[in-house]
Design a protein around this motif. Structure first.
Motif, mmCIF file in Angstrom:
data_model
loop_
_atom_site.group_PDB
_atom_site.id
_atom_site.type_symbol
_atom_site.label_atom_id
_atom_site.label_comp_id
_atom_site.label_asym_id
_atom_site.label_seq_id
_atom_site.Cartn_x
_atom_site.Cartn_y
_atom_site.Cartn_z
ATOM 1 N N PHE A 143 0.840 -1.200 0.000
ATOM 2 C CA PHE A 143 0.000 0.000 0.000
ATOM 3 C C PHE A 143 0.874 1.248 0.000
ATOM 4 C CE2 PHE A 143 -2.874 2.713 2.956
ATOM 5 C CZ PHE A 143 -3.304 3.483 1.887
ATOM 6 N N ALA A 144 1.913 1.261 0.825
ATOM 7 C CA ALA A 144 2.799 2.419 0.916
ATOM 8 C C ALA A 144 3.529 2.659 -0.399
ATOM 9 C CB ALA A 144 3.788 2.216 2.057
ATOM 10 N N LEU A 145 4.033 1.596 -1.011
ATOM 11 C CA LEU A 145 4.771 1.742 -2.269
ATOM 12 C C LEU A 145 3.868 2.268 -3.374
ATOM 13 C CD1 LEU A 145 7.392 1.392 -3.820
ATOM 14 C CD2 LEU A 145 6.765 -0.999 -4.249
ATOM 15 N N LEU A 146 2.648 1.757 -3.458
ATOM 16 C CA LEU A 146 1.707 2.239 -4.471
ATOM 17 C C LEU A 146 1.353 3.704 -4.236
ATOM 18 C CD1 LEU A 146 -0.660 -0.849 -4.724
ATOM 19 C CD2 LEU A 146 0.714 0.083 -6.595
ATOM 20 N N ALA A 147 1.157 4.090 -2.987
ATOM 21 C CA ALA A 147 0.824 5.482 -2.676
ATOM 22 C C ALA A 147 1.961 6.410 -3.097
ATOM 23 C CB ALA A 147 0.536 5.625 -1.179
ATOM 24 N N GLY A 148 3.199 6.019 -2.812
ATOM 25 C CA GLY A 148 4.329 6.832 -3.228
ATOM 26 C C GLY A 148 4.474 6.902 -4.734
ATOM 27 N N LEU A 149 4.282 5.764 -5.402
ATOM 28 C CA LEU A 149 4.399 5.720 -6.859
ATOM 29 C C LEU A 149 3.349 6.581 -7.531
ATOM 30 C CD1 LEU A 149 5.593 4.516 -9.471
ATOM 31 C CD2 LEU A 149 3.997 2.596 -9.196
ATOM 32 N N PHE A 150 2.107 6.466 -7.100
ATOM 33 C CA PHE A 150 1.036 7.254 -7.716
ATOM 34 C C PHE A 150 1.247 8.750 -7.490
ATOM 35 C CE2 PHE A 150 -2.167 3.495 -7.424
ATOM 36 C CZ PHE A 150 -1.561 2.918 -8.530
ATOM 37 N N THR A 151 1.714 9.121 -6.307
ATOM 38 C CA THR A 151 1.977 10.537 -6.040
ATOM 39 C C THR A 151 3.086 11.055 -6.945
ATOM 40 O OG1 THR A 151 1.337 10.208 -3.725
ATOM 41 C CG2 THR A 151 2.529 12.222 -4.244
ATOM 42 N N ALA A 152 4.115 10.228 -7.165
ATOM 43 C CA ALA A 152 5.206 10.623 -8.061
ATOM 44 C C ALA A 152 4.743 10.739 -9.502
ATOM 45 C CB ALA A 152 6.350 9.616 -7.958
ATOM 46 N N CYS A 153 3.617 10.115 -9.842
ATOM 47 C CA CYS A 153 3.098 10.123 -11.212
ATOM 48 C C CYS A 153 1.987 11.140 -11.402
ATOM 49 C CB CYS A 153 2.594 8.730 -11.598
ATOM 50 S SG CYS A 153 3.913 7.529 -11.821
ATOM 51 N N ILE B 15 5.361 24.289 -29.946
ATOM 52 C CA ILE B 15 4.636 24.825 -28.784
ATOM 53 C C ILE B 15 5.319 24.358 -27.511
ATOM 54 C CG2 ILE B 15 2.462 24.742 -27.490
ATOM 55 C CD1 ILE B 15 0.997 24.452 -30.138
ATOM 56 N N TYR B 16 5.559 25.318 -26.611
ATOM 57 C CA TYR B 16 6.061 25.019 -25.271
ATOM 58 C C TYR B 16 4.945 25.365 -24.285
ATOM 59 C CZ TYR B 16 10.714 24.958 -27.406
ATOM 60 O OH TYR B 16 11.804 24.682 -28.187
ATOM 61 N N ASP B 17 4.442 24.371 -23.613
ATOM 62 C CA ASP B 17 3.314 24.591 -22.702
ATOM 63 C C ASP B 17 3.599 23.915 -21.362
ATOM 64 O OD1 ASP B 17 0.654 25.204 -21.762
ATOM 65 O OD2 ASP B 17 0.130 23.118 -22.189
ATOM 66 N N VAL B 18 3.505 24.670 -20.292
ATOM 67 C CA VAL B 18 3.576 24.110 -18.940
ATOM 68 C C VAL B 18 2.177 24.181 -18.363
ATOM 69 C CG1 VAL B 18 4.556 24.314 -16.637
ATOM 70 C CG2 VAL B 18 5.978 24.805 -18.632
ATOM 71 N N HIS B 19 1.539 23.034 -18.237
ATOM 72 C CA HIS B 19 0.145 22.976 -17.811
ATOM 73 C C HIS B 19 0.037 22.457 -16.378
ATOM 74 C CE1 HIS B 19 -3.024 24.145 -20.525
ATOM 75 N NE2 HIS B 19 -3.888 23.364 -19.927
ATOM 76 N N ALA B 20 -0.572 23.247 -15.529
ATOM 77 C CA ALA B 20 -0.854 22.807 -14.155
ATOM 78 C C ALA B 20 -2.068 21.897 -14.200
ATOM 79 C CB ALA B 20 -1.104 24.002 -13.241
ATOM 80 N N MET B 21 -1.791 20.642 -14.481
ATOM 81 C CA MET B 21 -2.856 19.671 -14.699
ATOM 82 C C MET B 21 -2.442 18.354 -14.061
ATOM 83 S SD MET B 21 -4.442 18.558 -18.386
ATOM 84 C CE MET B 21 -3.542 17.101 -18.826
ATOM 85 N N GLY B 22 -3.349 17.736 -13.350
ATOM 86 C CA GLY B 22 -3.046 16.449 -12.755
ATOM 87 C C GLY B 22 -2.994 15.346 -13.796
ATOM 88 N N ASN B 23 -2.604 14.170 -13.343
ATOM 89 C CA ASN B 23 -2.696 12.976 -14.183
ATOM 90 C C ASN B 23 -4.176 12.611 -14.272
ATOM 91 O OD1 ASN B 23 -2.866 10.253 -15.050
ATOM 92 N ND2 ASN B 23 -0.859 9.786 -14.221
ATOM 93 N N PRO B 24 -4.814 12.796 -15.435
ATOM 94 C CA PRO B 24 -6.277 12.655 -15.504
ATOM 95 C C PRO B 24 -6.796 11.332 -14.946
ATOM 96 C CG PRO B 24 -5.447 13.610 -17.541
ATOM 97 C CD PRO B 24 -4.251 13.188 -16.750
ATOM 98 N N PHE B 25 -6.191 10.221 -15.333
ATOM 99 C CA PHE B 25 -6.722 8.930 -14.887
ATOM 100 C C PHE B 25 -6.429 8.673 -13.413
ATOM 101 C CE2 PHE B 25 -6.726 8.346 -19.480
ATOM 102 C CZ PHE B 25 -7.960 7.733 -19.667
ATOM 103 N N LEU B 26 -5.331 9.204 -12.927
ATOM 104 C CA LEU B 26 -5.065 9.105 -11.491
ATOM 105 C C LEU B 26 -6.134 9.840 -10.705
ATOM 106 C CD1 LEU B 26 -3.273 8.396 -9.062
ATOM 107 C CD2 LEU B 26 -1.908 10.443 -9.578
ATOM 108 N N PHE C 19 -4.960 10.220 -3.907
ATOM 109 C CA PHE C 19 -3.875 9.302 -4.270
ATOM 110 C C PHE C 19 -3.822 8.120 -3.296
ATOM 111 C CE2 PHE C 19 -1.397 13.306 -5.765
ATOM 112 C CZ PHE C 19 -2.274 13.459 -6.823
ATOM 113 N N LEU C 20 -4.006 8.414 -2.029
ATOM 114 C CA LEU C 20 -4.010 7.345 -1.027
ATOM 115 C C LEU C 20 -5.201 6.418 -1.228
ATOM 116 C CD1 LEU C 20 -2.947 9.467 2.050
ATOM 117 C CD2 LEU C 20 -1.769 7.397 1.308
ATOM 118 N N ALA C 21 -6.339 6.990 -1.624
ATOM 119 C CA ALA C 21 -7.542 6.177 -1.817
ATOM 120 C C ALA C 21 -7.377 5.192 -2.972
ATOM 121 C CB ALA C 21 -8.755 7.084 -2.055
#
Length: 509
Positions: free
Chosen positions: A121-131, A362-373, A449-451
């Motif tokens: 659970f901890a490893l998945l939570a860290g991985l998803f947050t990093a993604c 085009i250079y774009d920096v988008h403040a956008m989450g990982n949609p599927f996450l 992310f934890l959920a």
């Protein structure tokens, strides 16, 4: 999962997070989005230039410290600009945020482990947050939101460590929890919601404890009266009676079950007085620099500033997004957008992009989450809400009477913790009428992310092959989505076609 592989996994997550945050950190030799405020403010502390700050000053201190350290490092100064008020390399005002943001996945993983003692659970939570994209973007620029999050999460981790210890060790971790919560509020006022989440889960634990105690006492007196009458209580008799039901998994322990060991004194002192004291101390350097307002007056001015920002509509700012738009990510925002004729062409430090159709890159920096996450995470959070709501109903149907679990299972505690803290960080925004943006959701989305990490972990640990396959599929989709949208997180050059390919909805542009 063995301890060895868990450590290897967490080190890999950190290195992955670290590398993405530092790669091409100087790509844009300018001030990106609110760097026009926070990078300048951080530099102002070094040049002793008074200024008004619309937020508590801790994040600007941190940026200023990073600038000072970075300016004394004899490399990474190939590009410089004077936009902060001094001649600085972009690396100097960004590297400290990048380093801080690299640790957020580890802190999320640490919370997951303390909640469950499950390494997977901890490893998945860290991985998803990093993604996640918005955390990556916010970490790569001199902005303030990562400090609210990391200090708030540290407060929760220290609180869980305190619940896992006794005597002086408990006091030790409670002191650090209070300091961390105070630092979160000292970054922005909405850091207070992390602290409110701690109070709410404590109150919920006491409510459960008191209800169970009341039910037990009622059951005791009911049983005594039946014995005096010569009867024996049975499942068939006494439909109006009260019984207790303990889930089979309740034998497992979690620090949250120790919440009722904290009394009102513990909460008011360690999570009341100490955060308030830390918050007050944080203001001292700023008030020494800018003596225009005292401690009370500066807070009045900050409140006045935010009340005058206008309504929450595109007429005020094109990227205004009310709170209910955040969970499904219907209105992310562009922090930086620039076009060029070719990849080799240097980008202007300031100025508008080329006319429509003229730019081939085009250079774009988008403040956008990982949609599927985010989308999967919302579904997982609703699933946890369903668990909490359905349990009393199931007990009622099964026992044919009002029933209270003797002790909650580990996963029920996890559900309660995540739902309460998610609500504590999201629902206060319902009443906010000023223009708000998607980055205000960062404090709440970490619990998303934890959920989803909890849900995937349950799937992967299941006896059913279909559920294990579901867990693998969700993980694969999240990782693939992160790679697909990575160019707009890192501001990598894209063709107009590739850019449009990633803008799935018009509201994303």
């Amino acid at each position: 999962m063995t301890k060895k592989w868990f450590r290897i996994g967490m080190v890999s997550v950190f290195l992955f997070s670290f590398a993405l945050r530092f790669w091409g950190l100087e790509r844009f030799n300018t001030l990106v989005f609110d760097e026009v405020y926070f990078a300048k403010f951080g530099n102002n502390y070094l040049t002793h230039t008074p200024f008004f700050n619309a937020h508590p000053p801790l994040s600007q201190y941190m940026i200023g410290i990073g600038i000072w350290i970075g300016s004394h490092i004899p490399f990474w100064h190939d590009t410089v600009n004077g936009l902060t008020g001094s001649l600085r390399s972009p690396w100097t005002y960004r590297w400290f945020n990048a380093l801080t943001g690299s640790f957020i996945p580890l802190v999320v993983a640490a919370i997951a482990y303390q909640l469950s003692y499950r390494r997977s659970f901890a490893l998945l939570a860290g991985l998803f947050t990093a993604c996640d994209g918005i955390f990556l973007v916010e970490s790569r620029y001199a902005l303030s939101n990562i400090y609210i999050v990391i200090f708030g999460l540290l407060g929760h981790w220290f609180l869980l460590l305190a619940l896992d210890n006794q005597n002086w060790r408990r006091s030790f971790w409670l002191v650090f929890a209070g300091i961390a919560f105070g630092a979160s509020v000292g970054t922005k006022w909405n850091g207070l919601w992390f602290l409110s989440g701690a109070y709410l889960i404590w109150i919920a634990a006491w409510v459960i404890h008191l209800i169970h105690s009341f039910v037990n006492s009622k059951l005791f007196f009911t049983s005594s009266s039946l014995k005096e009458a010569g009867g024996r209580e049975s499942r068939g008799a006494g439909e109006a009676g009260v019984s207790t039901y303990s889930p089979s998994s309740s034998s497992s322990q979690t620090p949250l079950q120790n919440l009722t060991q904290l009394n009102i004194f513990h909460m008011l002192f360690y999570l009341g007085i100490i955060p308030a004291l830390i918050y007050s101390i944080i203001w001292i350097p700023h008030l020494q620099l800018d003596k225009t307002y005292g401690f009370i007056a500066v807070h009045q001015q900050i409140l006045k500033f935010h009340l005058q920002l206008g309504g929450n509509s595109p007429n005020v700012h094109p990227y205004c997004a009310a709170w209910y738009k955040w969970p499904l990510m219907t209105r992310p925002m562009a922090y930086y957008y620039q076009t060029a004729q070719s990849i080799t062409e240097s980008l202007p430090v300031m100025g508008p992009p080329l006319p429509a159709g003229a730019g081939q890159v085009i250079y774009d920096v988008h403040a956008m989450g990982n949609p599927f996450l985010w989308w999967f995470g919302v579904a997982a959070m609703l699933f946890l809400v369903g668990i909490l709501v359905s349990q009393p109903v199931i007990l009622w149907v099964k026992e044919k009477r009002f029933s209270v679990p003797a002790t909650l299972s580990v996963d029920t505690w996890i559900a309660l913790y995540l739902v309460i803290n998610y609500a504590a960080n999201l629902l206060p925004w319902v009443k906010v009428t000023r223009c708000v943006f998607i980055y205000h959701y960062m404090c709440a989305v970490v619990f998303i992310f934890l959920a989803i990490a909890w849900f995937v972990d349950q799937c992967l640990r299941s006896y059913y092959q279909q559920l294990r396959a579901l867990g693998v599929t969700i993980t694969f989709i999240i990782l693939t989505a992160f790679i697909f949208w990575m160019p707009i997180y890192l501001g990598l050059p894209l063709s107009p076609h590739d850019y449009k390919l990633r803008m799935w909805f018009n509201s994303w542009i």
